[in-house]
Scaffold this motif. Structure first.
Motif, PDB file in Angstrom:
ATOM      1  N   THR A 181       0.808  -1.211   0.000  1.00  0.00           N
ATOM      2  CA  THR A 181       0.000   0.000   0.000  1.00  0.00           C
ATOM      3  C   THR A 181       0.849   1.272   0.000  1.00  0.00           C
ATOM      4  O   THR A 181       1.932   1.293   0.547  1.00  0.00           O
ATOM      5  CB  THR A 181      -0.898   0.007   1.252  1.00  0.00           C
ATOM      6  N   SER A 217       2.008   4.847   1.334  1.00  0.00           N
ATOM      7  CA  SER A 217       2.111   5.182   2.745  1.00  0.00           C
ATOM      8  C   SER A 217       0.968   6.082   3.224  1.00  0.00           C
ATOM      9  O   SER A 217       0.749   6.239   4.409  1.00  0.00           O
ATOM     10  CB  SER A 217       3.444   5.855   3.022  1.00  0.00           C
ATOM     11  N   ASP A 218       0.251   6.686   2.304  1.00  0.00           N
ATOM     12  CA  ASP A 218      -0.812   7.576   2.763  1.00  0.00           C
ATOM     13  C   ASP A 218      -2.168   6.865   2.854  1.00  0.00           C
ATOM     14  O   ASP A 218      -3.203   7.511   2.887  1.00  0.00           O
ATOM     15  CB  ASP A 218      -0.906   8.802   1.855  1.00  0.00           C
ATOM     16  N   ALA A 219      -2.121   5.532   2.879  1.00  0.00           N
ATOM     17  CA  ALA A 219      -3.380   4.794   3.007  1.00  0.00           C
ATOM     18  C   ALA A 219      -4.096   5.224   4.266  1.00  0.00           C
ATOM     19  O   ALA A 219      -3.482   5.388   5.309  1.00  0.00           O
ATOM     20  CB  ALA A 219      -3.094   3.308   3.074  1.00  0.00           C
ATOM     21  N   THR A 220      -5.357   5.417   4.194  1.00  0.00           N
ATOM     22  CA  THR A 220      -6.096   5.820   5.381  1.00  0.00           C
ATOM     23  C   THR A 220      -7.072   4.735   5.794  1.00  0.00           C
ATOM     24  O   THR A 220      -7.372   3.831   5.028  1.00  0.00           O
ATOM     25  CB  THR A 220      -6.894   7.115   5.124  1.00  0.00           C
ATOM     26  N   LEU A 249       4.402  -2.085   8.312  1.00  0.00           N
ATOM     27  CA  LEU A 249       3.606  -1.000   7.738  1.00  0.00           C
ATOM     28  C   LEU A 249       4.391   0.303   7.886  1.00  0.00           C
ATOM     29  O   LEU A 249       5.182   0.443   8.817  1.00  0.00           O
ATOM     30  CB  LEU A 249       2.283  -0.843   8.497  1.00  0.00           C
ATOM     31  N   GLU A 306       3.483   5.926   9.319  1.00  0.00           N
ATOM     32  CA  GLU A 306       2.390   6.915   9.200  1.00  0.00           C
ATOM     33  C   GLU A 306       1.024   6.238   9.140  1.00  0.00           C
ATOM     34  O   GLU A 306       0.003   6.913   9.115  1.00  0.00           O
ATOM     35  CB  GLU A 306       2.539   7.739   7.907  1.00  0.00           C
ATOM     36  N   THR A 307       1.025   4.890   9.091  1.00  0.00           N
ATOM     37  CA  THR A 307      -0.227   4.193   8.797  1.00  0.00           C
ATOM     38  C   THR A 307      -0.960   3.702  10.031  1.00  0.00           C
ATOM     39  O   THR A 307      -0.598   2.674  10.606  1.00  0.00           O
ATOM     40  CB  THR A 307       0.071   2.954   7.917  1.00  0.00           C
ATOM     41  N   HIS A 323      -3.841  -3.980   2.125  1.00  0.00           N
ATOM     42  CA  HIS A 323      -2.688  -3.069   2.132  1.00  0.00           C
ATOM     43  C   HIS A 323      -1.369  -3.681   2.573  1.00  0.00           C
ATOM     44  O   HIS A 323      -0.347  -3.029   2.516  1.00  0.00           O
ATOM     45  CB  HIS A 323      -2.985  -1.856   3.017  1.00  0.00           C
TER      46      HIS A 323
END
Ligand SMILES: [Fe+2]
Ligand SMILES: [Zn+2]
Length: 794
Positions: free
Chosen positions: A40, A42-45, A146, A149-150, A247
């Motif tokens: 995924t 890195s900005d996956a929310t 991960l 940031e996730t 992800h």
């Protein structure tokens, strides 16, 4: 090849007894490597990871609707699971010991193999070693790296437990009863149940008025509501699993096998920004792992090895837990001597005694050197691996520590797990303390952000850093940290530990399963905190309790989140460093309050001085979030009411009050000598002694003596006269010291007889001890507490 075939002896034989062998399924799907990189960005929310249909069917939430209704709801298990029925081996005691010692030899060889990665190995040896390793492989371990940031889905929701906590701890105020209760209400705190005043708006005047009229400010403790921790919404786990599928590369076909993967975060540097990200994860996780953390903070692992401990404090006494080694999926009790035993019983009967670090180190190092020698022999003569393994098993049994105060099957190899070396003695362990202090604020034991420090205490098993010395198979039973606190656990290696975790919303389900498996469901003597047990993996999965199961390699730091049940087994030689963390937020405080009442249902009392911590936060004018304030005000209202009632009792009984302030020598938190409940504003004292000497102390004395005897023998064998003389001198000195120590001890005991001990009001009432109270210390003037309460506005 043929050797390997022959070599598949007892372990393989007994494995065929497994009624439902799911291993082939599990083997292909097992993932022991926490190194799988996510696919995924890195900005996956969180919101991106939502999948329409949850595969964990929603269970009725038995707590959300009514506090009074604790019905036995039927738990719906996931549709497909890693286990179809309970996994079980049934073996005779003799076979149990074979099974156990074979597993031990296998993991000892794996340890040597893992530590000698660059060795040139012949094809034949490779095959033989591969066969040995396969037999001790741990299946169904899932963890994924991960980006830091996730966050996981809904990470701000406190695992969906917010509404449950409110229902329990911020229940609607009821109209106060119009007349006094017939039976005097308990003098203990309880934080759950309805209040008779609204804690958000109540004034100290209203509280005092109600207390003066003989009416309690809050409902009496309701046992049945607190017997088990409440259960929460079960949807989040499925969202998290789907997140790992979408992800992190977790195979979709595993998304309903019952396991919940663990997130691993690699810390890049020691910057404030990076630590802030890590802190956010720690505050919201059920259980996660940080990699590279100790490298970036400049932590020196070399200061914590078994040899280092032996160098610094060879005579320091540690308690060892003695148990038979076995795979994490099994649990044969240590003392099986007659009849066949099942591998899926939860009951644990281990032994404990004291030992000096030098004896532990000698034992530990002998195990390693025997394993190394066996490994070398196998590389040289792979065709003889069977006899070499047998020989290693014999050696490991022969070199184990003496069985102090216990008897086991004659074939048993009883390992020793060195628990709890307290590292807060900065004079004895200065470098270690220095290194522990390098942990970032949100993970360090003594920082302003740790809520425990408002009590200004360093307590064993609470915020005191402790070191654990582990031989393969060493087990830490399933537990919640005290008051459901978070905990930091760093593995210094060299080998890995295996972790199990159960998210907070399933803590109640886990407690229920445990009581069922331990047959504690009958009668009223249920005490979920009184028993040692092991969590059987297949039972949890079949019950629909999602399991986090992961491998913590050397260098990995596990963070156990608030309220997470966890249990750990060392699957090699490992040293672990650990302590508790109390983050200053509503999640942590509400969990501690809830657990206080769960302990109370088991007639136990929290170690954490909750009242002291909260009042000190108020006196120090600590800024807190609104939600936290609500829980604080509710708890403080109850605490103030209790203090007023104590004052009433003190006056009525004409007790001799000293203070405020409390006389010198009174600790920040005093605990009752009988029940250990924390005392706050009024501390009654008595010279009466009721406490039993803990049995470990008796064993400790006996054991020390035993080693002194064996020391003498080895001295006699020494041929170096000069050395002998020197040692003689030291021995005499040591003996003198022992004698002096013994005299001091007996003097202390005598003094102890005479010294005053704190006792709680409820214990005074229960044991009719009013006549035995010498004085009562008072910390604060009531007017001061009342003003502080009124000043702490919503
Ligand atoms: Fe723990
Ligand atoms: Zn007590």
């Amino acid at each position: 090849m043929s050797d390997q075939g022959n070599n598949s002896n007892q372990l393989a034989d007994v494995a065929s007894d497994v009624p439902d062998d799911t291993s082939s399924d599990a083997a292909t799907s097992s993932n022991n490597s926490p190194d799988v990189q996510p696919s995924t960005p890195s900005d996956a929310t969180a919101s991106e990871a939502v999948v329409p249909e949850p595969r964990y069917p929603k269970r009725p939430n038995r707590n959300a609707d009514s506090l009074m209704e604790v019905k036995k709801a039927k738990r719906t298990a996931p549709s497909k699971q890693a286990y179809k029925k309970r996994e079980c081996l049934e073996l005779s005691p003799w076979k149990i010991q074979l099974f156990s010692s074979e597993w031990l030899a296998g993991v000892c060889l794996r340890s040597v193999h893992d530590q000698s990665q660059n060795r040139q190995i012949s094809e034949e040896a490779k095959e033989v070693v591969g066969g040995i390793l396969r037999k001790v492989e741990d299946k169904n371990c899932y963890s994924y790296v991960l980006p830091i940031e996730t966050p996981l889905p809904e990470s701000d929701s406190f695992r969906g437990m917010g509404p449950v906590m409110k229902k329990y701890l911020l229940a609607e105020p009821l109209k106060a009863p119009s007349k006094k209760p017939n039976v005097a209400p308990s003098m203990r705190m309880n934080y759950t149940g309805h209040p008779y005043l609204n804690p958000e708006t109540a004034t100290s005047e209203q509280i005092v008025r109600l207390v003066m009229s003989g009416i309690p400010v809050y409902e009496e403790f309701i046992h049945k509501n607190n017997k088990f921790l409440p259960e929460g919404d079960t949807e989040l786990v499925q969202k998290e699993i789907d997140f790992f599928v979408n992800h992190a590369g977790h195979p979709e076909e595993l998304s309903n096998n019952g396991y919940l993967p663990v997130a691993v975060y690699k810390v890049k540097d020691n910057s404030a920004e990076e630590m802030e990200k890590a802190k956010k994860l720690a505050c919201t996780t059920s259980m996660c792992m940080f990699q590279n953390l100790t490298n970036v903070i400049g932590f020196d692992d070399a200061e914590f090895t078994v040899d280092k401990m032996n160098e610094i404090a060879p005579d320091y006494e540690i308690e060892v837990l003695r148990m038979i080694p076995q795979p994490p999926t099994h649990n044969f009790i240590t003392q099986s001597k007659v009849g066949s035993q099942k591998s899926n019983q939860w009951d644990v009967q281990n032994f404990r005694h004291m030992i000096r670090i030098k004896e532990y180190a000698e034992y530990h190092n002998k195990m390693i050197s025997d394993s190394k020698a066996a490994y070398e022999s196998i590389l040289e003569h792979p065709e003889e691996s069977e006899s070499i393994l047998q020989n290693l098993q014999d050696k490991l049994r022969a070199s184990s520590l003496p069985h102090v105060g216990f008897e086991v099957h004659k074939e048993a190899t009883v390992i020793a797990f060195g628990t709890n070396i307290d590292l807060d003695d900065e004079e004895k362990f200065p470098k270690q303390a220095e290194n522990v202090a390098k942990f970032p604020d949100f993970l360090a034991p003594h920082t302003s952000t740790n809520i425990l420090n408002y009590a200004q205490e360093s307590i064993k098993g609470l915020n005191k850093p402790q070191l654990y010395l582990k031989t393969p198979g060493s087990r830490t039973d399933p537990h919640l940290e005290n008051s459901g606190l978070g905990s930091v656990n760093h593995n210094l290696g060299p080998d890995p530990c295996l972790w199990y975790g159960v998210p907070f919303e399933y803590a109640g389900a886990f407690q229920r399963l445990m009581t069922k498996r331990l047959n504690l469901t009958h009668g009223n003597k249920l005490d979920v905190y009184a028993y040692s047990y092991w969590g059987i993996e297949s039972d949890c999965i079949l019950e629909g309790i999602p399991l986090q199961k992961c491998i913590q390699k050397a260098g990995d730091t596990v963070f156990v989140g608030i309220g997470t049940f966890h249990w750990v087994q060392s699957i090699g030689f490992a040293t672990n460093l650990s302590w508790n963390i109390g983050h200053e937020n509503a999640k942590q405080l509400s969990t501690a309050l809830l657990m206080h009442d769960n302990y109370a249902a088991a007639k136990q009392w929290t170690l954490m001085g909750i009242e002291t911590i909260l009042w000190n936060m108020v006196f120090q004018k600590i800024e807190v979030e609104d939600e936290m304030k609500k829980y604080m005000r509710s708890a403080l209202m109850r605490s103030l009411a209790k203090a007023e009632r104590e004052l009433q009792l003190v006056q009525k009984k004409n007790m001799n009050v000293e203070g405020p302030p409390a006389p010198e020598g009174v600790q920040v938190v005093e605990r009752c000598m009988l029940c250990s409940d924390c005392l706050f504003n009024f501390i009654p004292w008595t010279t009466r002694r009721e406490m039993e000497t803990p049995s470990t102390i008796k064993i400790k004395r006996k054991y020390t003596k035993k080693y002194e005897e064996s020391d003498e023998e080895s001295d006699e064998e020494d041929e170096d006269e000069e050395l002998m003389e020197q040692e003689e001198g030291e021995k005499i000195k040591e003996e003198n010291e022992v004698q002096v120590k013994e005299e001091e001890d007996s003097l202390e005991e005598e003094e102890d007889e005479m010294s005053e001990k704190p006792i709680c009001f409820q214990c005074i009432i229960d044991n009719k001890l009013f006549g035995e109270i010498t004085s009562v210390s008072q910390r604060y003037d009531m007017a001061e507490l009342e003003a502080a309460f009124d000043g702490f506005k919503m």
